[in-house]
Design a protein around this motif. Structure first.
Motif, PDB file in Angstrom:
ATOM      1  N   GLY A  68      23.804  -4.237  -3.876  1.00 22.15           N
ATOM      2  CA  GLY A  68      23.037  -4.493  -2.672  1.00 22.15           C
ATOM      3  C   GLY A  68      21.547  -4.622  -2.842  1.00 22.15           C
ATOM      4  N   ALA A  69      21.027  -4.402  -4.048  1.00 19.29           N
ATOM      5  CA  ALA A  69      19.599  -4.577  -4.338  1.00 19.29           C
ATOM      6  C   ALA A  69      18.703  -3.808  -3.370  1.00 19.29           C
ATOM      7  CB  ALA A  69      19.233  -6.064  -4.334  1.00 19.29           C
ATOM      8  N   SER A  70      19.037  -2.531  -3.132  1.00 17.34           N
ATOM      9  CA  SER A  70      18.148  -1.688  -2.333  1.00 17.34           C
ATOM     10  C   SER A  70      16.869  -1.430  -3.116  1.00 17.34           C
ATOM     11  CB  SER A  70      18.837  -0.355  -2.017  1.00 17.34           C
ATOM     12  OG  SER A  70      19.075   0.375  -3.212  1.00 17.34           O
ATOM     13  N   ALA A  71      15.861  -0.893  -2.430  1.00 19.13           N
ATOM     14  CA  ALA A  71      14.568  -0.659  -3.085  1.00 19.13           C
ATOM     15  C   ALA A  71      14.718   0.252  -4.294  1.00 19.13           C
ATOM     16  CB  ALA A  71      13.584  -0.058  -2.084  1.00 19.13           C
ATOM     17  N   SER A  72      15.491   1.330  -4.158  1.00 18.97           N
ATOM     18  CA  SER A  72      15.654   2.266  -5.276  1.00 18.97           C
ATOM     19  C   SER A  72      16.436   1.623  -6.416  1.00 18.97           C
ATOM     20  CB  SER A  72      16.360   3.537  -4.802  1.00 18.97           C
ATOM     21  OG  SER A  72      17.626   3.238  -4.234  1.00 18.97           O
ATOM     22  N   GLY A  99      13.216   4.957   1.391  1.00 16.91           N
ATOM     23  CA  GLY A  99      13.886   4.912   0.097  1.00 16.91           C
ATOM     24  C   GLY A  99      12.949   4.448  -1.009  1.00 16.91           C
ATOM     25  N   PHE A 100      12.112   3.468  -0.701  1.00 15.47           N
ATOM     26  CA  PHE A 100      11.120   2.971  -1.659  1.00 15.47           C
ATOM     27  C   PHE A 100      10.147   4.084  -2.030  1.00 15.47           C
ATOM     28  CE2 PHE A 100       7.024   1.113  -2.663  1.00 15.47           C
ATOM     29  CZ  PHE A 100       7.329   0.033  -3.487  1.00 15.47           C
ATOM     30  N   GLN A 101       9.633   4.790  -1.022  1.00 17.19           N
ATOM     31  CA  GLN A 101       8.671   5.866  -1.271  1.00 17.19           C
ATOM     32  C   GLN A 101       9.269   6.959  -2.146  1.00 17.19           C
ATOM     33  OE1 GLN A 101       7.334   7.284   2.546  1.00 17.19           O
ATOM     34  NE2 GLN A 101       6.571   5.275   3.190  1.00 17.19           N
ATOM     35  N   LEU A 102      10.463   7.413  -1.783  1.00 15.94           N
ATOM     36  CA  LEU A 102      11.088   8.501  -2.534  1.00 15.94           C
ATOM     37  C   LEU A 102      11.416   8.079  -3.955  1.00 15.94           C
ATOM     38  CD1 LEU A 102      13.432  10.033   0.186  1.00 15.94           C
ATOM     39  CD2 LEU A 102      11.553  11.192  -0.978  1.00 15.94           C
ATOM     40  N   SER A 103      11.922   6.855  -4.110  1.00 13.12           N
ATOM     41  CA  SER A 103      12.296   6.386  -5.441  1.00 13.12           C
ATOM     42  C   SER A 103      11.091   6.376  -6.372  1.00 13.12           C
ATOM     43  CB  SER A 103      12.909   4.981  -5.343  1.00 13.12           C
ATOM     44  OG  SER A 103      13.281   4.510  -6.617  1.00 13.12           O
ATOM     45  N   PHE A 104       9.975   5.843  -5.903  1.00 12.22           N
ATOM     46  CA  PHE A 104       8.805   5.729  -6.763  1.00 12.22           C
ATOM     47  C   PHE A 104       8.120   7.073  -6.985  1.00 12.22           C
ATOM     48  CE2 PHE A 104       9.146   1.166  -6.286  1.00 12.22           C
ATOM     49  CZ  PHE A 104       8.645   0.703  -7.493  1.00 12.22           C
ATOM     50  N   MET A 121       7.021  -5.299  -7.077  1.00 13.33           N
ATOM     51  CA  MET A 121       7.830  -5.165  -5.870  1.00 13.33           C
ATOM     52  C   MET A 121       6.991  -5.304  -4.609  1.00 13.33           C
ATOM     53  SD  MET A 121      10.703  -2.276  -6.864  1.00 13.33           S
ATOM     54  CE  MET A 121      11.505  -2.457  -5.264  1.00 13.33           C
ATOM     55  N   LEU A 122       5.760  -4.781  -4.646  1.00 15.77           N
ATOM     56  CA  LEU A 122       4.904  -4.896  -3.468  1.00 15.77           C
ATOM     57  C   LEU A 122       4.371  -6.311  -3.294  1.00 15.77           C
ATOM     58  CD1 LEU A 122       2.893  -1.544  -3.459  1.00 15.77           C
ATOM     59  CD2 LEU A 122       4.808  -2.214  -2.012  1.00 15.77           C
ATOM     60  N   LEU A 123       4.143  -7.024  -4.389  1.00 13.42           N
ATOM     61  CA  LEU A 123       3.745  -8.420  -4.275  1.00 13.42           C
ATOM     62  C   LEU A 123       4.870  -9.248  -3.659  1.00 13.42           C
ATOM     63  CD1 LEU A 123       1.862  -9.059  -7.654  1.00 13.42           C
ATOM     64  CD2 LEU A 123       0.873  -8.998  -5.358  1.00 13.42           C
ATOM     65  N   TYR A 124       6.102  -8.908  -3.998  1.00 13.41           N
ATOM     66  CA  TYR A 124       7.242  -9.623  -3.439  1.00 13.41           C
ATOM     67  C   TYR A 124       7.411  -9.301  -1.958  1.00 13.41           C
ATOM     68  CZ  TYR A 124      12.067 -10.950  -2.509  1.00 13.41           C
ATOM     69  OH  TYR A 124      13.197 -11.488  -1.950  1.00 13.41           O
ATOM     70  N   ASP A 125       7.243  -8.023  -1.600  1.00 13.75           N
ATOM     71  CA  ASP A 125       7.401  -7.627  -0.196  1.00 13.75           C
ATOM     72  C   ASP A 125       6.539  -6.398   0.078  1.00 13.75           C
ATOM     73  OD1 ASP A 125       8.110  -7.022   2.362  1.00 13.75           O
ATOM     74  OD2 ASP A 125      10.197  -6.521   1.930  1.00 13.75           O
ATOM     75  N   PRO A 126       5.307  -6.579   0.570  1.00 15.27           N
ATOM     76  CA  PRO A 126       4.415  -5.438   0.829  1.00 15.27           C
ATOM     77  C   PRO A 126       4.971  -4.455   1.859  1.00 15.27           C
ATOM     78  CG  PRO A 126       3.210  -7.532   0.892  1.00 15.27           C
ATOM     79  CD  PRO A 126       4.666  -7.874   0.858  1.00 15.27           C
ATOM     80  N   TYR A 127       5.850  -4.942   2.764  1.00 18.08           N
ATOM     81  CA  TYR A 127       6.394  -4.066   3.802  1.00 18.08           C
ATOM     82  C   TYR A 127       7.265  -2.955   3.225  1.00 18.08           C
ATOM     83  CZ  TYR A 127       4.846  -7.250   7.493  1.00 18.08           C
ATOM     84  OH  TYR A 127       4.085  -8.005   8.353  1.00 18.08           O
ATOM     85  N   GLN A 128       7.704  -3.119   1.977  1.00 16.07           N
ATOM     86  CA  GLN A 128       8.531  -2.086   1.359  1.00 16.07           C
ATOM     87  C   GLN A 128       7.817  -0.747   1.265  1.00 16.07           C
ATOM     88  OE1 GLN A 128      11.337  -3.519  -2.036  1.00 16.07           O
ATOM     89  NE2 GLN A 128       9.477  -4.740  -2.218  1.00 16.07           N
TER      90      GLN A 128
END
Length: 668
Positions: A172-176, A222-227, A210-217
């Motif tokens: 599913g290509a989630s942020a994490s 999930g993005f915040q916790l993963s990083f 990843m942020l260049l591709y989609d800054p809204y992430q």
């Protein structure tokens, strides 16, 4: 888009399709709504970060979306759906199948609500999200297999990089998943080219890409916790291993990874979810290795063998199911225990900033040589100080905070008396016309107690309610209590003293089973929670003979010279009884019966003379509450009016300095 189509319109649509023409149903565009209660889920912000800026409504009985897309992404989505169907076929228990689909494929829609809630409460939700743990384990298994069959290491590395790309798309290509896939791919590519990169450089590069591709992430939890957890592991695990050098390496590593993840993720969990279990570190220490090193590989083995033939998957299916049962049994027992400090108040900005600076300074101080035993003791003391400060123990000792929640068409009021007592007056609930047949309910239907009242209690750090007040037995007042019974503890229940029936009888029996006393009162009875804060029971009495709305509990609270009246759903007869017993002039009135014209009579308002009034009513409710006549009465008297249908939740704070009001929304 929310859609419902009546039968007649649906028939027209089908007939139009049959003749090759297009039928267009009327669509009403509108703006999404923000959070209507403090620190609740903000739907408008969520949609904004999904690049959705408007909503549409139409009538449609049922709608099924089918994808006609093509290309590589569509192909992987098809494979994911096929794999999910295979899991359903292999695992005979629906709950286990839903769990395994999330664990193996990132499909979380079918996770049983009670399982998801248990994982969230115990801090295990990361297991159900495809993350670095999954990518590392799966890619390691894949590469090990390639090398065992004789493929050279370099070719195995290149093949594994390609495999990771496919795996991330399959799940599913989630942020994490994307983050862990990119970092894992870069690490393997460096081995192919014999290059060395610092983990922080890889982390920063992946973050930028990843942020260049989609800054809204950046606003995706999930993005915040993963990083942040990944950065924490890169930064702190080496120091943790050094600090505990007397332990075996495997135990040091397990402790270092677990504790680092807990410490780094803590501010994000309390900010977004207001939940963090004191047992989370121990549960993760024991359960995560079992689930990741045994259940996860067995699940993938079952899926792979089951694709060849279902009979080949019988053993791994049985083993993984049995292991899950063994692991989950004590976890569900632990979840049912009423543990203190599982709910955390919404953190202040200064606390978040200070905690972040503290974590950033630790490795810098360590590198400067400040890692003696006394230095580490000082770090521990500062850390414990931040944890204590997160409970906000120094706030609100001399104030009374009253929050009139927006629960739709119903009532729910939380009164916090300093840091001593918490009162919950009603908990909202579905009215009779809102209750649907079981077959029409969602898997995890919206429920006011679970989805509105409980999240607010969490955001205030409340795990214990000293007094739950059942003003009367209507479902729009007590229905939400059911969801709270097993999630928080109660000191006592106050009722109107009438003979309970239906749902009220069932709920009171469950309270008694938990050893919670059921109490009532008489007019004139009073009690004090702390100096200058006094309660009075005004209505009803045992001999009053009232029933229904007029039997509602009416309480008067006087705090630091401000008088507040809580009226439940009393109507004209109940108000007459209050007048007969003597009602003082009051400052704040909770308007009875949602502003119905059967309450708030001219005679009652002439005596009470409220300066402020709050009406709890649902948006566009079918009863027409509040009544225009009642609104006119308040307008004539110059009463400042607050309405949950327009203002969302309304919060009144009373202290020796005076009173202040806060509404969740501006008047609409």
């Amino acid at each position: 888009m929310r859609v419902n189509l009546d039968t007649e319109t649906e028939a027209k649509q089908v007939e139009a399709w049959r003749h090759g023409s297009t039928f267009i149903a009327p669509i009403q565009l509108g703006l999404p709504q923000g959070a209507r209660n403090p620190h609740a889920f903000d739907y408008i912000q969520y949609l904004y970060h999904q690049r959705v800026h408007a909503t549409a409504e139409t009538k449609y009985a049922d709608i099924k979306w089918t994808s006609e897309g093509s290309g590589i992404w569509s192909l992987f989505q098809t494979w994911q759906a096929q794999a999910a169907n295979r899991v359903d076929e292999l695992f005979w228990d629906p709950n286990t199948a839903g769990y395994m689909k999330s664990l193996l494929l990132g499909v979380r829609d079918d996770v049983a609500p009670e399982w998801g809630e248990m994982y969230a409460k115990l801090g295990l939700s990361h297991i159900l999200a495809i993350s670095g743990l999954h990518v590392t384990l799966v890619s390691s298994m894949f590469m090990w297999t390639l090398e065992r069959v004789g493929i050279s290491r370099k070719r195995a590395l290149v093949t594994t990089v390609l495999f990771i790309i496919g795996y991330v798309m399959l799940v599913g290509a989630s942020a994490s998943a994307v983050r862990s896939g990119l970092m894992g791919g870069v690490a393997l590519a460096c081995q192919v080219w014999n290059k060395r990169l610092d983990g922080r450089e890889v982390w920063a590069g992946v973050l930028i890409v990843m942020l260049l591709y989609d800054p809204y992430q950046l606003w995706n939890v999930g993005f915040q916790l993963s990083f942040i957890v990944t950065l924490g592991l890169i930064q702190f695990v080496p120091y943790s291993l050094y600090a505990s050098s007397r332990m075996p390496l495997w135990l040091r590593t397990l402790l270092a990874v677990t504790m680092t993840a807990e410490i780094v993720s803590f501010p994000f969990l309390v900010y977004h979810f207001h939940q963090f279990s004191p047992w989370s570190w121990l549960v993760n220490l024991l359960a995560t290795p079992l689930l990741s090193s045994l259940v996860l590989p067995l699940g993938y083995t079952a899926l792979l063998f089951g694709t060849l033939h279902p009979a080949l998957a019988m053993l791994p299916v049985w083993l993984s199911t049995t292991l899950l049962e063994w692991v989950h049994a004590p976890l569900f027992v632990l979840e049912k225990l009423q543990i203190s400090y599982t709910h955390w108040p919404h953190p202040d900005w200064w606390w978040l900033l200070g905690y972040g600076i503290f974590l950033l300074l630790l490795p810098k101080l360590w590198d400067l040589g400040y890692h003696r035993r006394r230095d580490m003791l000082l770090y521990l003391i500062v850390f414990v100080g931040f944890i204590i400060a997160a409970r906000q123990p120094f706030y609100g000792h001399e104030e009374v905070r009253i929050t009139y929640l927006d629960v739709g068409q119903g009532d729910s009021i939380i009164v916090e008396v300093g840091q001593k007592k918490v009162y919950l007056m009603d908990a909202g609930g579905k009215t009779a016309w809102e209750i649907k047949e079981p077959w029409r309910e969602k898997r995890d239907p919206f429920e006011v107690g679970k989805d509105v009242v409980l999240p607010f209690l969490r955001s205030r750090g409340i795990t214990h309610v000293d007094r739950a007040v059942f003003t009367h037995g209507d479902m729009d007042h007590i229905g939400g209590m059911e969801a709270l019974l097993e999630r928080i503890t109660f000191g006592a229940v106050l009722t109107n003293g009438t003979i309970p029936k239906g749902k009220e009888l069932e709920l009171l029996a469950r309270f008694q089973d938990q050893g919670v006393p059921i109490l009532s009162g008489e007019p004139g009875m009073s009690w004090t929670d702390m100096p200058e804060v006094e309660w009075k029971w005004l209505h009803p009495g045992k001999e009053a003979g009232y029933s229904g709305n007029n039997a509602s509990v009416v309480l008067q609270l006087t705090a630091y010279g401000t008088t507040i009246l809580f009226t439940g759903d009393i109507e004209a007869d109940g108000e007459d009884m209050l007048l007969a017993n003597g009602v003082p002039a009051i400052d704040v009135l909770k308007v009875a019966h949602h502003g119905s014209k059967t309450s708030s009579t001219e005679a009652f308002l002439a005596v009470a003379e409220p300066r402020y009034a709050i009406i709890s009513a649902g948006q566009r409710n079918r009863y027409g509450h509040p009544s225009p006549e009642v609104l006119e009465r308040f307008t004539k008297r110059g009463t400042q009016l607050f309405r949950t249908d327009r203002h969302g939740a309304v919060t009144l704070t009373i202290s020796p300095k005076g009173i202040s009001w806060r509404t969740q929304l501006t008047d609409t």
